[in-house]
Design a protein around this motif. Structure first.
Motif, PDB file in Angstrom:
ATOM      1  N   GLN A 245      16.155 -11.669  -7.332  1.00  0.00           N
ATOM      2  CA  GLN A 245      16.392 -10.422  -8.055  1.00  0.00           C
ATOM      3  C   GLN A 245      15.117  -9.582  -8.128  1.00  0.00           C
ATOM      4  OE1 GLN A 245      17.940 -12.231 -11.634  1.00  0.00           O
ATOM      5  NE2 GLN A 245      20.071 -11.903 -11.018  1.00  0.00           N
TER       6      GLN A 245
ATOM      7  N   ASP B 162      23.341  -4.078 -13.084  1.00  0.00           N
ATOM      8  CA  ASP B 162      23.676  -4.771 -14.328  1.00  0.00           C
ATOM      9  C   ASP B 162      22.471  -5.460 -14.961  1.00  0.00           C
ATOM     10  OD1 ASP B 162      23.418  -6.612 -12.295  1.00  0.00           O
ATOM     11  OD2 ASP B 162      24.994  -7.953 -13.057  1.00  0.00           O
ATOM     12  N   ARG B 163      21.281  -5.229 -14.396  1.00  0.00           N
ATOM     13  CA  ARG B 163      20.074  -5.886 -14.914  1.00  0.00           C
ATOM     14  C   ARG B 163      18.976  -4.871 -15.249  1.00  0.00           C
ATOM     15  NH1 ARG B 163      23.155  -9.662 -14.496  1.00  0.00           N
ATOM     16  NH2 ARG B 163      22.761 -11.780 -13.714  1.00  0.00           N
TER      17      ARG B 163
ATOM     18  N   ILE C 114      14.151 -12.529 -14.762  1.00  0.00           N
ATOM     19  CA  ILE C 114      15.094 -12.531 -13.644  1.00  0.00           C
ATOM     20  C   ILE C 114      14.575 -13.440 -12.528  1.00  0.00           C
ATOM     21  CG2 ILE C 114      15.997 -10.234 -14.182  1.00  0.00           C
ATOM     22  CD1 ILE C 114      14.258  -9.079 -11.977  1.00  0.00           C
TER      23      ILE C 114
ATOM     24  N   PHE D  53      16.698  -5.723 -18.167  1.00  0.00           N
ATOM     25  CA  PHE D  53      16.090  -7.053 -18.201  1.00  0.00           C
ATOM     26  C   PHE D  53      14.590  -6.942 -17.907  1.00  0.00           C
ATOM     27  CE2 PHE D  53      19.456 -10.483 -17.833  1.00  0.00           C
ATOM     28  CZ  PHE D  53      20.501  -9.678 -18.255  1.00  0.00           C
TER      29      PHE D  53
ATOM     30  N   MET E 240      21.573  -4.458  -8.457  1.00  0.00           N
ATOM     31  CA  MET E 240      20.857  -4.796  -9.695  1.00  0.00           C
ATOM     32  C   MET E 240      21.190  -3.842 -10.842  1.00  0.00           C
ATOM     33  SD  MET E 240      19.073  -7.551  -9.405  1.00  0.00           S
ATOM     34  CE  MET E 240      17.942  -7.413 -10.774  1.00  0.00           C
TER      35      MET E 240
END
Length: 264
Positions: free
Chosen positions: A144, A131-132, A140, A135, A129
């Motif tokens: 996730q 890259d998130r 999501i 967020f 995770m």
């Protein structure tokens, strides 16, 4: 030596429903223990007792050499060492992924924000995770979210992670991504107690499996013993059910249960 020892645990709800009856088992450090059984068999209540979210009526939970059911126990301290991953995620929807993994560290463990952030980022990378991180949780997917919940648990550096049916709230296509993370944790010998209906996970990943039925431990042993050798009528009915159907074990005589399976 066992990291956790449960002795003669019992629990009855206020409506006189007996949920747990004389539950005893142990967990070794680095072990993956899976608890299986039909809905209503007491699995989740047992897990909540271990985390002190429910109070048993009697028995002992020996953790780190002490009975954590004693009144002087610091519940927040215990919950930071026996960390729960819930089926409903229990994340802060208005916060981003990174903050969800940092806040417990700073509030409970009193880590600096810098240290907590570094630890959170490492664990978010472990669960795929990274890259998130910025967020919002509400943006999501369910799979996730559960991976974030696992990263949050890891960031607390717990002695044991308790998983309460972590895939039950997920769409089928998202289940595997969470199970993959859990398999990786097991391979790293992180101590885990997993309540699940995922029989393949229980068979392939567990060091030990407990089958619960009507508040009792009906069978306990290695995956090979539980899935191939244990001659228990209730367990056999449970394992022979349609894997996509809800589990219900009727209170019939064992001989009748066997006839129902054979007669299908």
């Amino acid at each position: 030596m066992a990291i956790l020892q449960v002795n003669h645990l019992a629990k009855t709800f206020s409506n006189s429903t007996i949920v747990l009856k004389d539950i005893s088992f142990s967990v070794e450090k680095g072990e993956c223990l899976t608890i299986i059984g039909s809905s209503g068999s007491g699995k989740s209540t047992l897990l909540r007792c271990l985390n002190l979210l429910e109070k048993p009526d009697s028995g002992e939970i020996i953790f780190d050499g002490k009975n954590i059911l004693e009144n002087k126990t610091n519940q927040n301290h215990i919950r930071s060492r026996l960390v729960m991953v819930f089926q409903s995620f229990n994340l802060f929807n208005n916060m981003d992924v990174l903050t969800n993994c940092v806040i417990g560290q700073t509030k409970v463990l009193k880590r600096s924000k810098k240290e907590a952030t570094e630890i959170a980022l490492r664990n978010l990378e472990k669960v795929g995770m990274s890259d998130r991180v910025h967020f919002k949780i509400r943006d999501i997917s369910g799979g996730q979210k559960q991976r974030v919940a696992i990263a949050r648990a890891l960031s607390m550096n717990p002695d044991i992670i308790l998983f309460d049916e972590p895939t039950s709230a997920l769409d089928p296509e998202m289940v595997n991504e969470v199970l993959k993370v859990m398999k990786e944790l097991a391979s790293q010998h992180i101590t885990m107690i997993v309540v699940t209906h995922e029989m393949k996970f229980a068979r392939d990943v567990s060091d030990k499996v407990i089958f619960m039925d009507k508040g009792l431990i009906a069978c306990e042993g290695t995956p090979q013993y539980i899935f191939e050798e244990c001659d228990n009528e209730r367990l056999n009915l449970f394992l022979n059910r349609d894997s996509h159907s809800p589990v219900f074990i009727p209170p019939s005589e064992p001989s009748l249960l066997r006839k129902k399976i054979v007669g299908n």
